[in-house]
Write a protein that holds these residues in place. Structure first.
Motif, PDB file in Angstrom:
ATOM      1  N   GLN A 199      36.958  21.647  18.481  1.00 47.86           N
ATOM      2  CA  GLN A 199      37.524  20.330  18.801  1.00 47.86           C
ATOM      3  C   GLN A 199      38.454  20.478  20.001  1.00 47.86           C
ATOM      4  OE1 GLN A 199      39.660  18.569  15.527  1.00 47.86           O
ATOM      5  NE2 GLN A 199      39.966  16.640  16.584  1.00 47.86           N
ATOM      6  N   PRO A 200      37.874  20.488  21.221  1.00 49.34           N
ATOM      7  CA  PRO A 200      38.698  20.671  22.424  1.00 49.34           C
ATOM      8  C   PRO A 200      39.701  19.534  22.617  1.00 49.34           C
ATOM      9  CG  PRO A 200      36.371  20.982  22.910  1.00 49.34           C
ATOM     10  CD  PRO A 200      36.462  20.409  21.523  1.00 49.34           C
ATOM     11  N   PHE A 201      40.830  19.878  23.229  1.00 56.70           N
ATOM     12  CA  PHE A 201      41.830  18.877  23.565  1.00 56.70           C
ATOM     13  C   PHE A 201      41.241  17.872  24.545  1.00 56.70           C
ATOM     14  CE2 PHE A 201      45.345  22.253  22.894  1.00 56.70           C
ATOM     15  CZ  PHE A 201      45.324  22.034  21.525  1.00 56.70           C
ATOM     16  N   THR A 202      41.753  16.654  24.502  1.00 61.13           N
ATOM     17  CA  THR A 202      41.267  15.594  25.387  1.00 61.13           C
ATOM     18  C   THR A 202      42.346  15.072  26.325  1.00 61.13           C
ATOM     19  OG1 THR A 202      41.761  13.958  23.680  1.00 61.13           O
ATOM     20  CG2 THR A 202      39.512  14.845  23.716  1.00 61.13           C
ATOM     21  N   SER A 203      43.576  15.559  26.162  1.00 59.89           N
ATOM     22  CA  SER A 203      44.698  15.070  26.960  1.00 59.89           C
ATOM     23  C   SER A 203      45.410  16.238  27.634  1.00 59.89           C
ATOM     24  CB  SER A 203      45.687  14.331  26.055  1.00 59.89           C
ATOM     25  OG  SER A 203      46.945  14.188  26.675  1.00 59.89           O
ATOM     26  N   PRO A 204      45.835  16.074  28.890  1.00 61.86           N
ATOM     27  CA  PRO A 204      46.600  17.149  29.524  1.00 61.86           C
ATOM     28  C   PRO A 204      47.914  17.419  28.782  1.00 61.86           C
ATOM     29  CG  PRO A 204      46.692  15.151  30.855  1.00 61.86           C
ATOM     30  CD  PRO A 204      45.689  14.913  29.768  1.00 61.86           C
ATOM     31  N   TYR A 205      48.447  16.400  28.107  1.00 65.70           N
ATOM     32  CA  TYR A 205      49.697  16.570  27.380  1.00 65.70           C
ATOM     33  C   TYR A 205      49.523  17.460  26.145  1.00 65.70           C
ATOM     34  CZ  TYR A 205      50.904  12.848  30.563  1.00 65.70           C
ATOM     35  OH  TYR A 205      51.098  12.125  31.698  1.00 65.70           O
ATOM     36  N   GLN A 206      48.328  17.468  25.550  1.00 63.30           N
ATOM     37  CA  GLN A 206      48.053  18.390  24.451  1.00 63.30           C
ATOM     38  C   GLN A 206      48.080  19.831  24.958  1.00 63.30           C
ATOM     39  OE1 GLN A 206      44.318  16.385  23.246  1.00 63.30           O
ATOM     40  NE2 GLN A 206      45.122  16.564  21.155  1.00 63.30           N
ATOM     41  N   TYR A 207      47.493  20.068  26.115  1.00 61.13           N
ATOM     42  CA  TYR A 207      47.507  21.413  26.709  1.00 61.13           C
ATOM     43  C   TYR A 207      48.945  21.867  26.963  1.00 61.13           C
ATOM     44  CZ  TYR A 207      42.460  21.384  27.640  1.00 61.13           C
ATOM     45  OH  TYR A 207      41.096  21.366  27.511  1.00 61.13           O
ATOM     46  N   ASP A 242      51.011  25.037  25.074  1.00 63.16           N
ATOM     47  CA  ASP A 242      51.357  26.222  25.865  1.00 63.16           C
ATOM     48  C   ASP A 242      52.772  26.684  25.522  1.00 63.16           C
ATOM     49  OD1 ASP A 242      51.229  28.258  27.749  1.00 63.16           O
ATOM     50  OD2 ASP A 242      51.836  26.944  29.400  1.00 63.16           O
ATOM     51  N   ALA A 243      52.937  27.198  24.315  1.00 65.48           N
ATOM     52  CA  ALA A 243      54.263  27.539  23.789  1.00 65.48           C
ATOM     53  C   ALA A 243      54.956  28.651  24.569  1.00 65.48           C
ATOM     54  CB  ALA A 243      54.154  27.932  22.314  1.00 65.48           C
ATOM     55  N   ASP A 244      54.184  29.546  25.178  1.00 66.30           N
ATOM     56  CA  ASP A 244      54.809  30.636  25.935  1.00 66.30           C
ATOM     57  C   ASP A 244      54.924  30.325  27.425  1.00 66.30           C
ATOM     58  OD1 ASP A 244      52.182  30.954  26.748  1.00 66.30           O
ATOM     59  OD2 ASP A 244      51.932  32.937  25.862  1.00 66.30           O
ATOM     60  N   ALA A 245      54.555  29.113  27.821  1.00 67.66           N
ATOM     61  CA  ALA A 245      54.734  28.606  29.191  1.00 67.66           C
ATOM     62  C   ALA A 245      54.081  29.467  30.264  1.00 67.66           C
ATOM     63  CB  ALA A 245      56.216  28.409  29.502  1.00 67.66           C
ATOM     64  N   ASN A 246      52.914  30.056  29.941  1.00 65.68           N
ATOM     65  CA  ASN A 246      52.247  30.867  30.959  1.00 65.68           C
ATOM     66  C   ASN A 246      51.039  30.170  31.571  1.00 65.68           C
ATOM     67  OD1 ASN A 246      50.316  31.080  28.964  1.00 65.68           O
ATOM     68  ND2 ASN A 246      50.281  33.323  28.923  1.00 65.68           N
ATOM     69  N   GLY A 247      50.755  28.929  31.158  1.00 67.92           N
ATOM     70  CA  GLY A 247      49.643  28.181  31.731  1.00 67.92           C
ATOM     71  C   GLY A 247      48.290  28.558  31.169  1.00 67.92           C
ATOM     72  N   ILE A 248      48.260  29.352  30.106  1.00 71.32           N
ATOM     73  CA  ILE A 248      47.014  29.790  29.471  1.00 71.32           C
ATOM     74  C   ILE A 248      47.147  29.558  27.970  1.00 71.32           C
ATOM     75  CG2 ILE A 248      45.495  31.757  29.007  1.00 71.32           C
ATOM     76  CD1 ILE A 248      46.714  33.040  31.569  1.00 71.32           C
ATOM     77  N   LEU A 249      46.180  28.875  27.380  1.00 67.50           N
ATOM     78  CA  LEU A 249      46.212  28.684  25.932  1.00 67.50           C
ATOM     79  C   LEU A 249      45.457  29.828  25.270  1.00 67.50           C
ATOM     80  CD1 LEU A 249      45.640  24.854  25.499  1.00 67.50           C
ATOM     81  CD2 LEU A 249      47.741  26.128  25.916  1.00 67.50           C
ATOM     82  N   PRO A 252      44.900  16.587  38.733  1.00 59.75           N
ATOM     83  CA  PRO A 252      43.625  16.753  39.431  1.00 59.75           C
ATOM     84  C   PRO A 252      42.483  17.038  38.448  1.00 59.75           C
ATOM     85  CG  PRO A 252      45.333  18.001  40.544  1.00 59.75           C
ATOM     86  CD  PRO A 252      45.933  17.477  39.262  1.00 59.75           C
ATOM     87  N   ASN A 253      42.774  17.839  37.427  1.00 63.37           N
ATOM     88  CA  ASN A 253      41.817  18.103  36.358  1.00 63.37           C
ATOM     89  C   ASN A 253      42.600  18.029  35.053  1.00 63.37           C
ATOM     90  OD1 ASN A 253      40.046  19.035  34.434  1.00 63.37           O
ATOM     91  ND2 ASN A 253      39.347  20.789  35.612  1.00 63.37           N
ATOM     92  N   PRO A 254      42.511  16.905  34.337  1.00 72.09           N
ATOM     93  CA  PRO A 254      43.307  16.738  33.117  1.00 72.09           C
ATOM     94  C   PRO A 254      43.048  17.801  32.049  1.00 72.09           C
ATOM     95  CG  PRO A 254      42.361  14.644  33.800  1.00 72.09           C
ATOM     96  CD  PRO A 254      41.736  15.709  34.658  1.00 72.09           C
ATOM     97  N   LEU A 255      41.906  18.461  32.102  1.00 73.46           N
ATOM     98  CA  LEU A 255      41.598  19.483  31.115  1.00 73.46           C
ATOM     99  C   LEU A 255      42.011  20.877  31.574  1.00 73.46           C
ATOM    100  CD1 LEU A 255      38.185  18.129  29.815  1.00 73.46           C
ATOM    101  CD2 LEU A 255      40.515  17.601  29.037  1.00 73.46           C
ATOM    102  N   GLN A 256      42.606  20.959  32.751  1.00 72.28           N
ATOM    103  CA  GLN A 256      43.236  22.175  33.254  1.00 72.28           C
ATOM    104  C   GLN A 256      44.502  21.740  34.013  1.00 72.28           C
ATOM    105  OE1 GLN A 256      40.354  24.326  35.614  1.00 72.28           O
ATOM    106  NE2 GLN A 256      39.112  24.823  33.834  1.00 72.28           N
ATOM    107  N   PRO A 257      45.528  21.333  33.254  1.00 70.45           N
ATOM    108  CA  PRO A 257      46.684  20.684  33.886  1.00 70.45           C
ATOM    109  C   PRO A 257      47.685  21.610  34.570  1.00 70.45           C
ATOM    110  CG  PRO A 257      47.036  20.854  31.540  1.00 70.45           C
ATOM    111  CD  PRO A 257      45.638  21.373  31.803  1.00 70.45           C
ATOM    112  N   PHE A 258      47.489  22.920  34.468  1.00 72.11           N
ATOM    113  CA  PHE A 258      48.467  23.867  35.004  1.00 72.11           C
ATOM    114  C   PHE A 258      48.122  24.249  36.430  1.00 72.11           C
ATOM    115  CE2 PHE A 258      47.952  24.593  30.423  1.00 72.11           C
ATOM    116  CZ  PHE A 258      49.206  24.233  29.996  1.00 72.11           C
TER     117      PHE A 258
END
Length: 175
Positions: free
Chosen positions: A57-65, A69-76, A111-117
């Motif tokens: 069930q992939p995320f659909t919102s950039p805000y979910q990503y 991202d609890a460790d703030a590294n831009g990678i889930l 620019p890409n909501p599914l890759q917001p970082f």
């Protein structure tokens, strides 16, 4: 000559703000909120992150990503799950490498909501020549993937927008 000044809005709750600043300066507005890290963070958020990571069930919102991202590294990844779990269990009182909230300019188009970082977390004005409204931010609670935190007493669901106005001080008396 214009100068750039940093204005930090240390937010105790999500609410409108107003700054009165001298005319002619350029300003960087940076909202911050770093308390109550467990607010809105539950095992259901871990389930949602797990479903995303497995492709079920992939995320659909950039805000979910951003929330995940609890460790703030831009990678889930699994490390984010561990950080969130440690906050839920009380092993951590806060996310070691992140604040409890992240703020994105409300008018920012990913620019890409599914890759917001990466994404911006400040607004910089040009030289202030008049009142400036619409300097708004969307607050995202870190770890709260389903948006159930209570930023100011109401559920966020990523709709908590910090609205603001930057006003110029016509006679430089700071009133």
């Amino acid at each position: 000559e214009t100068s750039t000044n940093t204005v930090i809005a240390d937010l105790d709750f999500v609410a409108p703000y107003t700054f009165t600043l001298p005319l002619g300066g350029s300003y960087t507005i940076t909202p911050e909120k770093n308390d109550n890290h467990v607010n809105g963070v539950t095992t259901f958020d871990l389930v949602l992150l797990s479903r995303h990571l497995s492709g079920e069930q992939p995320f659909t919102s950039p805000y979910q990503y951003i929330a995940a991202d609890a460790d703030a590294n831009g990678i889930l990844d699994l490390n984010d799950s561990l950080e969130i779990r440690n906050v839920i269990l009380g092993i951590y009182t806060e996310f070691p490498n992140n604040t409890s909230w992240r703020f994105i300019p409300a008018d920012y188009v990913f620019p890409n909501p599914l890759q917001p970082f990466p994404f911006p977390e400040v607004v910089t004005t040009g030289p202030l020549t008049a009142n400036l409204s619409g300097v708004d931010f969307v607050g995202v609670k870190v770890g709260d993937v389903n948006g159930t935190s209570l930023p100011g007493g109401t559920s966020s669901n990523y709709s908590s927008v910090i609205t603001g106005t930057v006003k110029f001080d016509q006679n430089s008396n700071c009133i």
